[in-house]
Design an enzyme around this catalytic site. Sequence first.
Site, PDB file in Angstrom:
ATOM      1  N   SER A 149     -18.337 -11.351  68.461  1.00 23.42           N
ATOM      2  CA  SER A 149     -17.524 -11.982  67.419  1.00 23.42           C
ATOM      3  C   SER A 149     -16.250 -11.185  67.251  1.00 23.42           C
ATOM      4  CB  SER A 149     -18.294 -12.004  66.103  1.00 23.42           C
ATOM      5  OG  SER A 149     -18.327 -10.700  65.574  1.00 23.42           O
ATOM      6  N   LYS A 150     -15.370 -11.718  66.471  1.00 20.46           N
ATOM      7  CA  LYS A 150     -14.079 -11.095  66.241  1.00 20.46           C
ATOM      8  C   LYS A 150     -14.242  -9.661  65.741  1.00 20.46           C
ATOM      9  CE  LYS A 150      -9.923 -13.536  65.695  1.00 20.46           C
ATOM     10  NZ  LYS A 150      -9.370 -12.969  66.850  1.00 20.46           N
TER      11      LYS A 150
END
Length: 596
Positions: free
Chosen positions: A313-314
């Site tokens: 994820s980011k």
Amino acid sequence: MQPVTRIGARFTTWTCKSCRDALRGQHHAARPNVPSRFFASTRKLNRGNLPDSPARTRFAPSPTGNLHLGSIRTALFNYLLARKTKGQFLLRLEDTDQKRTIPGAEERLYRDLQWAGLEWDEGPVINGPYGPYRQSERLSSYHAHIQGLLQASKAYRCFCSAERLDDLNRRRHDKGLNLGYDRKCADMPVDEAEQRAHSGEAHVVRFRAPETWPRYRDLVYGHTGHGEKANKKLYVDAPVWEDAILIKSDGFPTYHWANVCDDHDMRITHVVRGSEWMASTPLHIAMYAAKEWTPPLYAHVPLLVDQNKQKLSKRNFDTDIASFRDKGIFPEALVNFAALLGWSHQQKSDIMSLRELEQSFDLKITKGNTVVSFEKLRFLQEQHGRRRISAGGDYLEQLIRDVAVSLLNKEGAAKIAALVGKRNLRDVVASMLHAESLAFSSPLDFAEKCSIFVTPPRRPKLDIEDSQLVKELHIAASTLLFVPESQWTQATHSENLKDMDFHGPDADPKSKKKWKGQLYHYLRWALLGGVPGPNIPQTMEILGRPICVDRIQRAISESSQESKQRENMSTRPQILKTATDASTWSAIKSEATAKS
Ligand code: GLU
């Protein structure tokens, strides 16, 4: 009574349980029953689950953010499946959640896909026979399709307020029960519902969920789905149902409804999408069944996780396509990297261009979560860099320009001018790029590697002690400098070095080889201070004649001095060993004075 459900020509005729019961004289409930396991189709698939007819696939992103690694992989698999089967790849914008739509996201999406080379055959910008390809422009079609469901009572209008639904769910949540809808509006007479809707009363349209959710055959996961017992728990306490909303109170369809209508209308045959959508697929299949439409085949691709098995994820990695591009990653390297995330191929090598992937793709996709290793991306980037360099042309010229800029930024114009001399910078950078041992991963990283040519070397003490050998190496190194500027190329130096021999034709080949090794060692010490780098002929070409002359001459004078000192030292310790009395000391002194 529901007719025998025939799910299109591609599937075997199936009789649902309720119909079988009805045939045995039992009551058939007036709600859409969904054939469980009707995906056990007889449809022929080749090795790797490839269809034997052209596949129509689609990538259906929502313009709510940037394209990231996971989504480019989904787009790529759809693209490759279409190309491999000579079908079509569509792009469809799922923009029905207007609140989440981000201005500019659509244009960034096009740019990123085009950068990766994933050109769509139908979709926004280019259009096509099944357009428009933006869901916000297809509202009338979702409304038209819902009519049939409303008339057949497979969907119904629900006028319950948000407060009532919240209250219902809160009470169930407090009791630890599954959430759902109690079907307060499900049996409202159709006339009443239509009239209330007509008078503008706020409402949604809900799907009447089947008694059991269908199972289906996923091309990656095999038979899967909720199965028959999955919603038993829902019947604890007052019953609730998973009657999904199809049309929201603002008149827009939900993702589920628009997705199913469009896949049907756009004649999609295969849906490749992230495994996070697997939980929704039984609902989608139930909707197809309610409409008596043929569902596409589904291939869900596994989740991308980091080395610690955490969802990518980011927060742990910046996987935006734009950030790879800004770092100088080649589109073919990123596409190659994305293709290997979960796809197991049978090719000899992992290094594949988009065209090569188009030829070899199939749906042999692994089920387990895919661990993303950015080391692999680096490797692929270097390999594709090598391909770009050897192919020459525009790609190489661009690379040369990028490296030249990075070198100038890093080292400053004066140092670069000193290295380039009378040559031109383009040719010097081209020689650097052709040096195989200097793998290219990014202009910045490459400029870093090229510092060894720019900064004059700090030579450690030469580690060859045999002064006779050192003298031979001096002669050999000086001979290499006779080459005129016009012939100062890697090829000339290779040739000269190959022919260089101090031992005559009858010498032992082993000692000849050893001597050659020592010459290379000496030259690397002289030219680069002994640091690893490209081979000697390549290094000489990159450095150019004046710098090689300067470095070799300085090196010869340094190593001659060292040899001399060593000679002096080698006589002294012998005397010192016996220098135990004053008379010997004075003998050494007078010898030294006589020498000077
Ligand atoms: N709009 C969905 C997404 O953004 C598409 C899911 C699907 O492919 O069905 O992922």
